[in-house]
Every structure is written in C-alpha cells, then in structure tokens.
Motif scaffolding. Sequence first.
Motif, PDB file in Angstrom:
ATOM      1  N   UNK A 240     -24.050  -1.381 -39.218  1.00 18.57           N
ATOM      2  CA  UNK A 240     -25.509  -1.275 -39.112  1.00 18.57           C
ATOM      3  C   UNK A 240     -25.913  -0.149 -38.148  1.00 18.57           C
ATOM      4  N   UNK A 241     -26.992   0.550 -38.483  1.00 14.41           N
ATOM      5  CA  UNK A 241     -27.385   1.753 -37.727  1.00 14.41           C
ATOM      6  C   UNK A 241     -27.529   1.487 -36.243  1.00 14.41           C
ATOM      7  N   UNK A 242     -28.012   0.297 -35.871  1.00 16.63           N
ATOM      8  CA  UNK A 242     -28.300   0.061 -34.447  1.00 16.63           C
ATOM      9  C   UNK A 242     -27.048  -0.107 -33.594  1.00 16.63           C
ATOM     10  N   UNK A 243     -25.885  -0.258 -34.231  1.00 18.37           N
ATOM     11  CA  UNK A 243     -24.662  -0.412 -33.436  1.00 18.37           C
ATOM     12  C   UNK A 243     -23.667   0.730 -33.647  1.00 18.37           C
ATOM     13  N   UNK A 244     -24.115   1.789 -34.317  1.00 25.79           N
ATOM     14  CA  UNK A 244     -23.206   2.935 -34.495  1.00 25.79           C
ATOM     15  C   UNK A 244     -22.926   3.537 -33.117  1.00 25.79           C
ATOM     16  N   UNK A 245     -21.656   3.573 -32.695  1.00 24.40           N
ATOM     17  CA  UNK A 245     -21.360   4.055 -31.328  1.00 24.40           C
ATOM     18  C   UNK A 245     -21.473   5.574 -31.230  1.00 24.40           C
ATOM     19  N   UNK A 246     -21.906   6.082 -30.071  1.00 20.94           N
ATOM     20  CA  UNK A 246     -22.041   7.536 -29.914  1.00 20.94           C
ATOM     21  C   UNK A 246     -20.687   8.188 -29.591  1.00 20.94           C
ATOM     22  N   UNK A 247     -19.751   8.100 -30.537  1.00 21.72           N
ATOM     23  CA  UNK A 247     -18.445   8.750 -30.329  1.00 21.72           C
ATOM     24  C   UNK A 247     -18.355   9.991 -31.187  1.00 21.72           C
ATOM     25  N   UNK A 248     -17.672  10.978 -30.671  1.00 23.95           N
ATOM     26  CA  UNK A 248     -17.416  12.184 -31.463  1.00 23.95           C
ATOM     27  C   UNK A 248     -16.002  12.677 -31.158  1.00 23.95           C
ATOM     28  N   UNK A 249     -15.417  13.441 -32.085  1.00 22.59           N
ATOM     29  CA  UNK A 249     -14.037  13.884 -31.868  1.00 22.59           C
ATOM     30  C   UNK A 249     -13.941  15.023 -30.867  1.00 22.59           C
ATOM     31  N   UNK A 250     -13.048  14.879 -29.906  1.00 18.93           N
ATOM     32  CA  UNK A 250     -12.728  15.992 -29.001  1.00 18.93           C
ATOM     33  C   UNK A 250     -11.258  16.334 -29.222  1.00 18.93           C
ATOM     34  N   UNK A 251     -11.079  17.481 -29.859  1.00 19.81           N
ATOM     35  CA  UNK A 251      -9.722  17.871 -30.263  1.00 19.81           C
ATOM     36  C   UNK A 251      -8.859  18.250 -29.069  1.00 19.81           C
ATOM     37  N   UNK A 252      -7.610  17.837 -29.124  1.00 24.64           N
ATOM     38  CA  UNK A 252      -6.636  18.238 -28.106  1.00 24.64           C
ATOM     39  C   UNK A 252      -5.387  18.759 -28.775  1.00 24.64           C
ATOM     40  N   UNK A 253      -5.026  19.993 -28.464  1.00 25.50           N
ATOM     41  CA  UNK A 253      -3.751  20.527 -28.946  1.00 25.50           C
ATOM     42  C   UNK A 253      -2.697  20.265 -27.877  1.00 25.50           C
ATOM     43  N   UNK A 254      -1.485  20.023 -28.309  1.00 24.20           N
ATOM     44  CA  UNK A 254      -0.439  19.555 -27.401  1.00 24.20           C
ATOM     45  C   UNK A 254       0.926  19.991 -27.939  1.00 24.20           C
ATOM     46  N   UNK A 255       1.853  20.190 -27.038  1.00 27.50           N
ATOM     47  CA  UNK A 255       3.193  20.673 -27.404  1.00 27.50           C
ATOM     48  C   UNK A 255       4.250  19.704 -26.934  1.00 27.50           C
ATOM     49  N   UNK A 256       5.320  19.595 -27.666  1.00 25.90           N
ATOM     50  CA  UNK A 256       6.474  18.842 -27.185  1.00 25.90           C
ATOM     51  C   UNK A 256       7.675  19.768 -27.174  1.00 25.90           C
ATOM     52  N   UNK A 257       8.216  20.028 -25.980  1.00 29.93           N
ATOM     53  CA  UNK A 257       9.412  20.859 -25.838  1.00 29.93           C
ATOM     54  C   UNK A 257      10.617  19.949 -25.645  1.00 29.93           C
ATOM     55  N   UNK A 258      11.803  20.517 -25.952  1.00 23.72           N
ATOM     56  CA  UNK A 258      13.047  19.738 -25.789  1.00 23.72           C
ATOM     57  C   UNK A 258      13.974  20.447 -24.822  1.00 23.72           C
ATOM     58  N   UNK A 259      14.581  19.667 -23.928  1.00 24.12           N
ATOM     59  CA  UNK A 259      15.615  20.226 -23.061  1.00 24.12           C
ATOM     60  C   UNK A 259      16.820  20.613 -23.916  1.00 24.12           C
ATOM     61  N   UNK A 260      17.560  21.605 -23.473  1.00 31.01           N
ATOM     62  CA  UNK A 260      18.763  22.041 -24.191  1.00 31.01           C
ATOM     63  C   UNK A 260      19.942  21.995 -23.219  1.00 31.01           C
ATOM     64  N   UNK A 261      21.120  22.282 -23.724  1.00 28.77           N
ATOM     65  CA  UNK A 261      22.296  22.305 -22.844  1.00 28.77           C
ATOM     66  C   UNK A 261      22.101  23.361 -21.763  1.00 28.77           C
ATOM     67  N   UNK A 262      21.455  24.487 -22.136  1.00 32.78           N
ATOM     68  CA  UNK A 262      21.248  25.573 -21.173  1.00 32.78           C
ATOM     69  C   UNK A 262      20.089  25.262 -20.225  1.00 32.78           C
ATOM     70  N   UNK A 263      19.067  24.566 -20.714  1.00 29.79           N
ATOM     71  CA  UNK A 263      17.896  24.307 -19.883  1.00 29.79           C
ATOM     72  C   UNK A 263      17.615  22.804 -19.834  1.00 29.79           C
ATOM     73  N   UNK A 264      18.034  22.128 -18.748  1.00 22.10           N
ATOM     74  CA  UNK A 264      17.769  20.683 -18.653  1.00 22.10           C
ATOM     75  C   UNK A 264      16.288  20.406 -18.396  1.00 22.10           C
ATOM     76  N   UNK A 265      15.937  19.138 -18.464  1.00 17.20           N
ATOM     77  CA  UNK A 265      14.562  18.703 -18.162  1.00 17.20           C
ATOM     78  C   UNK A 265      14.163  19.251 -16.789  1.00 17.20           C
ATOM     79  N   UNK A 266      13.101  20.072 -16.715  1.00 18.62           N
ATOM     80  CA  UNK A 266      12.804  20.704 -15.424  1.00 18.62           C
ATOM     81  C   UNK A 266      11.947  19.869 -14.471  1.00 18.62           C
TER      82      UNK A 266
END
Length: 389
Positions: A240-266
């Motif tokens: 119902x219109x009276x309960x529509x919440x005032x939410x909107x999308x806020x985009x977040x870009x994000x990266x996942x890196x991986x440790x390697x044998x040469x570079x451990x978790x820093x």
Amino acid sequence: MPTVWGQLRRTLIDVSTNAGSASSDLLVVGGGAIGLAIAWEAARNGRSVRICDPDPGHGASWVAAGMLAPINEAHFGEDDRLPVALAALNSWKSFAAEVTQATGQPIGLREEGSIVVAYDTDDRVATDRMRLFHASLGLTATELTIAECRKLEPWLSPDIAGGTLVEGDLSVNNRALVEALLRANELCGVEFDRRHVSAIQLDTTGARARGVIFDDGDHANADVVVLAAGTWSALVQGLPAQVVPPVHPRKGQILRLRATAEQPQPLTRSLIALVQGSNVYLVPRSNGELVIGATQEDRGFHTSVTAGGIWELLRDARLVIPAIGEMEIGEMAAGLRPATPDNAAIVGRTEIDGLLIATGHGRNGILFTPLTAQIINDLIEGRAPIAQA
Ligand SMILES: Cc1cc2nc3c(=O)[nH]c(=O)nc-3n(C[C@H](O)[C@H](O)[C@H](O)COP(=O)(O)OP(=O)(O)OC[C@H]3O[C@@H](n4cnc5c(N)ncnc54)[C@H](O)[C@@H]3O)c2cc1C
C-alpha cells in the motif's frame, strides 16, 4: 508510516501493547542477511516460517565486505545513532557462536579490531578530528604514530601520516554468514519459496497483512508479514502506498584479492584509510582473501563494474599497502545498499496491521543483522524490546 531508528522507542512501545495479535505463522519477503536472521530467530521461537525470495542470500549481503565497525560509522551530527550501533556490535559475538553451533559452519568472525590510517597530512587532520569527536562521545580509539602503525601492520607503506587503533571492531565473512543462515533456517524447518519477484504480490486486503498471493493463484497466508527485501523493498507488488519505505539503491563496487605463494595476506586486522580525501577499506579473511571496498554511487538499480570504480579502489588501497599489487584478483563485483534519505534504517511496525518492516540498513546491514532480527522478533512476540534508542 514506517519507523526509523530515531523513532524506534515509540514504535516498540506501540507494538508491545498490540503484540497479542502478532503470533503464529510468519512470512518474510526477502531473504538477505536481514530476512534470513529474522526468519531463523522466529523459527527458534517456535514459529512456522516461510521466506519468499527467488535467490536468497545473494543480494547486497553477498557482495558486502563484512566490516562490523560502528565507531568509524559515527559521523558528526549522527551521534544519537551510536548507542544502537554499539548495541548492534555487542550482539555479534553471541550471534556468531549460535549460528556456528546450530550449523557447524564457521562464519569467520574476527576480533583483531581495525586500524584507521591517514595517508597524507591533510588526511591526518581529518582523522585526528574524527578521533577527538569519538573521544568526546566516550569511545576508545588510540592514536598511533607511523612506527606504531607499521609495528601492528608491517605491510603498511612508510609514507602514511599516522593512524588510530579501534580495538572493539569486528569483521565477519558475510558469504559464510548467509550460507550458514540459509542452513540454519533449513535445519529449523523454514520453508523457502523461490518464485520470481514478478510472481509475488502482498495481500493486504482490509488494511491487514494476510500473506502473499502468487501469479498462479497460490496464496501463502501468514499472521505476520515482514518486508525485508533490501533495496527492492519499495518495489514489492501490492505494498500500500502509505507504507512504501523511502529506500533507494546505493551502488558499491568492491574487489576480492587473493594471497599467493609470493604475496601472503598483508593484513591482520581491518584497515580503514583516508587517502587524499577519499575513503577505502581493506578487510582480511583468514582464507587469504582481502576485500577492498567500496564505491558509493547513486545510479539506480545498475550493478555494472566500471574501470573507473575499480581503478580508484586499487589506486587508494595500493598507496597504503603497496604489496597488494602482487596479489591475484579474485572477483570484482557491485551490489546495491538499501539507502535511506537520512541514513537511518527502517525497522518496526507499519500502519498496516500485521505488516512489519526491516530495511534501509545502508552501509551497515551486516552489522545490524543480529540486532534487527532480535528487535523484529521482540515485536512479534510482544516482549520488552532489546534496544531502546
Ligand atoms: C559493496 C558493499 C559493501 C558493504 N559492506 C558492508 C560492511 O562492510 N558492513 C556492513 O555492515 N554492511 C555492508 N554493506 C551493506 C549490507 O550489505 C547491506 O546493508 C545488507 O546486506 C542489507 O541486507 P538485506 O537483507 O536488507 O538486503 P539484501 O541482502 O540485498 O537482500 C534482499 C533480498 O530481497 C530479495 N528480493 C528483492 N525483491 C524481492 C521481492 N519482490 N520479493 C521477495 N524477495 C525479494 C533479493 O533477492 C535479496 O535476496 C555493504 C554493501 C555493499 C553493496
């Protein structure tokens, strides 16, 4: 109208007096971290529960970094929200233990705290000002010299200007969290309905939430319905219109890196850096993953990953931890935070009898997951509220 954190106390009092009707079966629309935690808590309270979501666990809750760092989220002018944020943090250790005990699945809760680093002297002015503000609120954050920062985190660049240690902060592997919550719900007998969102319509006949009507005529009835569809909460059909919440999308870009044998978790703890005026954070996982986030963009419901967004994150992260240049890229992704105009979550009862709402958690939805589940279930059960904002 829906309630925001700042109005929570009044809402909780309202609901406690009407709580007799809020019992029996529960239907949760939206199975992100928030909806899954609400459903699980209700199931543990002996309620029969159904979750409607075509792809539970894979909205913003899957993309997030999993920082549980309320002190750094305490900004000028928003100090009235701090007690609730600290209550959210305090609920985490027992919640994580219960999820793991119920499922046998660890969720990667880390308790090393976080370190806030200023890259140059202007950044240092800003982080010093923030530390003084936090001290004025009674929060403990310890100033660190450059040498002290590097003693704690040896991979930090010698070019940084200083830092602050925040010992109480936590982090969690949010993907392990949603997987464990999915399992916990299954183990409690919670039913999942994975029909497409276009097939789902709320039934609020007679100004009372009655459940959901599907496009094939099926009807899932419930005494209580909780709207927890993240940034899509305003789009759920039949609302119902009276309960529509005032939410909107806020985009977040994000990266996942991986440790390697040469570079451990820093890193051994979460790192929050201010780099020439822009914010970046790096969250280490014990499996060698390093999560780097996140942009904040108001671009509608688009989840494209852009060269510019990723470049900015890598540029700033590499200035504070040069060694990340040797790590492997595991994933680049974008998700949509459920943002609100005043950055306050919308949690509580609505004008529609039997319809509760839990959305609008913005940048802090993982942090607020256990507390929101507790508050919504307090409302359902008519118990004295856990949180009094
Ligand atoms: C890049 C990024 C980094 C973040 N980092 C952090 C962090 O470090 N710490 C933190 O606390 N928070 C963080 N957040 C914020 C956090 O991820 C969100 O606040 C939180 O995940 C919101 O959870 P939710 O369950 O409300 O929404 P979501 O996880 O988005 O779940 C909503 C669910 O609703 C379903 N749905 C949609 N429409 C319908 C419909 N019509 N019917 C039924 N179901 C529907 C979707 O399929 C989805 O599963 C981050 C967010 C992003 C994007």
